[in-house]
Scaffold this motif. Structure first.
Motif, PDB file in Angstrom:
ATOM      1  N   VAL A  18       0.837  -1.197   0.000  1.00 53.95           N
ATOM      2  CA  VAL A  18       0.000   0.000   0.000  1.00 53.95           C
ATOM      3  C   VAL A  18       0.871   1.246   0.000  1.00 53.95           C
ATOM      4  O   VAL A  18       0.642   2.199  -0.730  1.00 53.95           O
ATOM      5  CB  VAL A  18      -0.940   0.019   1.231  1.00 53.95           C
ATOM      6  N   HIS A  26       1.963   4.535  -3.047  1.00 49.36           N
ATOM      7  CA  HIS A  26       1.927   5.993  -2.926  1.00 49.36           C
ATOM      8  C   HIS A  26       3.320   6.540  -2.700  1.00 49.36           C
ATOM      9  O   HIS A  26       3.487   7.573  -2.082  1.00 49.36           O
ATOM     10  CB  HIS A  26       1.015   6.390  -1.760  1.00 49.36           C
ATOM     11  N   THR A  61     -10.452   6.944  -1.363  1.00 52.03           N
ATOM     12  CA  THR A  61      -9.616   5.757  -1.514  1.00 52.03           C
ATOM     13  C   THR A  61      -8.304   5.913  -0.756  1.00 52.03           C
ATOM     14  O   THR A  61      -7.848   4.977  -0.082  1.00 52.03           O
ATOM     15  CB  THR A  61      -9.341   5.493  -3.001  1.00 52.03           C
ATOM     16  N   SER A 100      -7.176   3.646   2.490  1.00 53.98           N
ATOM     17  CA  SER A 100      -5.963   2.857   2.236  1.00 53.98           C
ATOM     18  C   SER A 100      -4.807   3.278   3.137  1.00 53.98           C
ATOM     19  O   SER A 100      -3.858   2.528   3.327  1.00 53.98           O
ATOM     20  CB  SER A 100      -5.527   3.003   0.774  1.00 53.98           C
ATOM     21  N   ASN A 101      -4.882   4.485   3.676  1.00 54.13           N
ATOM     22  CA  ASN A 101      -3.789   5.016   4.509  1.00 54.13           C
ATOM     23  C   ASN A 101      -4.379   5.728   5.714  1.00 54.13           C
ATOM     24  O   ASN A 101      -4.039   6.877   5.996  1.00 54.13           O
ATOM     25  CB  ASN A 101      -2.929   5.993   3.714  1.00 54.13           C
ATOM     26  N   GLU A 117     -10.624  -0.377   9.916  1.00 57.03           N
ATOM     27  CA  GLU A 117     -10.340  -1.564   9.106  1.00 57.03           C
ATOM     28  C   GLU A 117     -10.940  -2.781   9.797  1.00 57.03           C
ATOM     29  O   GLU A 117     -10.713  -3.005  10.984  1.00 57.03           O
ATOM     30  CB  GLU A 117      -8.830  -1.746   8.955  1.00 57.03           C
ATOM     31  N   LYS A 162     -13.514  -6.271  -0.692  1.00 58.95           N
ATOM     32  CA  LYS A 162     -13.233  -5.188  -1.631  1.00 58.95           C
ATOM     33  C   LYS A 162     -14.542  -4.496  -2.012  1.00 58.95           C
ATOM     34  O   LYS A 162     -14.600  -3.278  -2.185  1.00 58.95           O
ATOM     35  CB  LYS A 162     -12.568  -5.761  -2.889  1.00 58.95           C
ATOM     36  N   ARG A 202     -15.673  -1.946   0.592  1.00 58.48           N
ATOM     37  CA  ARG A 202     -14.950  -0.677   0.482  1.00 58.48           C
ATOM     38  C   ARG A 202     -15.436   0.127  -0.725  1.00 58.48           C
ATOM     39  O   ARG A 202     -15.592   1.340  -0.655  1.00 58.48           O
ATOM     40  CB  ARG A 202     -13.442  -0.944   0.370  1.00 58.48           C
TER      41      ARG A 202
END
Lengths: 216, 216
Positions: free
Chosen positions: B4, B8, B103, B107-108, B187, B193, B196
């Motif tokens: 992940v 980025h 997103t 994701s972060n 999370e 998937k 999300r």
DNA sequence: CAAATACATACTACCTAGTAGGTTCTTTGC
DNA sequence: GCAAAGAACCTACTAGGTAGTATGTATTTG
């Protein structure tokens, strides 16, 4: 005790003025520095007294924080419950609820920022066993609060005023657009009553439209 | 370094892997406890090392925090800048920007929560003079980021895709509905998937509708 | 006037940011 | 191929700040 506070005195229950002053100072300190960085001495300094006074009323810093958090939520619930019966259909009522929430936020920004801080803390699970009871109480209030909006949104869906959608997610986005105000809003000197009215209207309208409602 | 993160990696500039590991651990620690409550030792514990390593790369805790904050914002800006050119009209582009932002958030989550924390901190003005430079840099990035959305919203207004409204306030509500995700999102193990995707779609749709756009 | 209330004062014990100096490993210049 | 220099850490420490306590004092109340 300020007039603004007195206006929401229901949220303070049967507290005496001295304790309410402590709460107000604590809300201010926690807003400025956050729970961890704000010291009990900071709160005392705002009041122009010493720790002794605070520890006479509260067993710990966490207890004080919880009380501020609880009062903040009580203000919200009070305003929103009242607004729920205004208006003739679910959508109008939702609008009044949003306006009520926003009005409480900009009128009691310190308490509301502390409440948001508390929201973020629970998730990290950073408390002692004894405070669990108060924590449960807060989470219960929070669920109740979110439930007020969720059920009203479902009423609006059932009435065909807004399209079908996932209530659980939508209510988060709805409250998010309102609650984010606690992050960016600042009291300004040259801010007229009209400015505040405009703010409340614009943000509440955004939230209503977000649901898919035809507004104006 | 997780996949992940690698995805980025542009946000990390020319950092070596060791420093990135420190940043990841710091983001995690700051997310869990907040800036004030998280200690440098907490960060070191996550890495299984000692303070020495961290102070070899960063002069102070604040510098470390700022770097996490900056990387978080860089992720946002990267994703949103990329999304700006997708879609054939302002409204479609706004949708892609919102999806990109959401997103990045889910994701972060650690970096994004730290960025929000940082947002709240600036307002309180709690920094030393030397850190002012970094602070300015962050505020600049933040304004740039908000500006991306604001200008796109005005394009949509000019194109008649959304009604006329106060951009300054609307962009706050718009980003609020998106950013609030950092507060409530967790999370989960059984999260597919598809779950999300649904979350991103639902929240982005709310934001677009909030502007007064006719969505689907 | 006794007892409780509502504070203030003066501590302690602990935690944590930051530093100083040592150690190991890697690179670089020759 | 090797010495010297520096990078990348670790260990051990200090100084400062803060939550919480123990105890004292004045004021109110029954």
């Amino acid at each position: 005790m300020s007039d603004v506070m007195r206006a929401h005195s229901a949220a303070f229950g049967d507290m005496d003025d001295s304790k309410i002053d402590i709460l107000n100072a604590a809300a201010e300190a926690f807003m400025r520095k956050g729970f961890a960085a704000a010291s009990i001495d900071d709160v005392a300094d705002i009041l122009g007294c010493t720790k002794g006074r605070i520890y006479h009323h509260y067993r710990s810093k966490a207890d004080l924080f919880f009380d501020v958090h609880l009062c903040g939520m009580a203000m919200d619930i009070g305003a929103v419950r009242e607004a729920m019966s205004e208006g003739h259909d679910p959508l109008e009522q939702l609008y009044h609820m949003a306006v009520g929430h926003l009005t409480v936020i900009i009128s009691n920004i310190a308490y509301q920022r502390v409440a948001v801080q508390g929201l973020e803390m629970h998730l990290t699970g950073a408390t002692t066993p004894k405070q669990m009871k108060t924590l449960k109480q807060i989470l219960l209030l929070r669920d109740e609060y979110e439930g007020l909006f969720a059920s009203k949104i479902e009423e609006a869906m059932a009435a065909g005023q807004v399209p079908q959608q996932n209530t659980r997610l939508t209510v988060k986005a709805f409250l998010g657009s309102l609650n984010w105000t606690t992050i960016w809003y600042r009291e300004r000197r040259n801010q007229s009553k009209e400015d505040r009215r405009k703010l409340v209207y614009e943000v509440a309208t955004f939230a209503l439209r977000g649901l898919g409602a035809r507004v104006r």
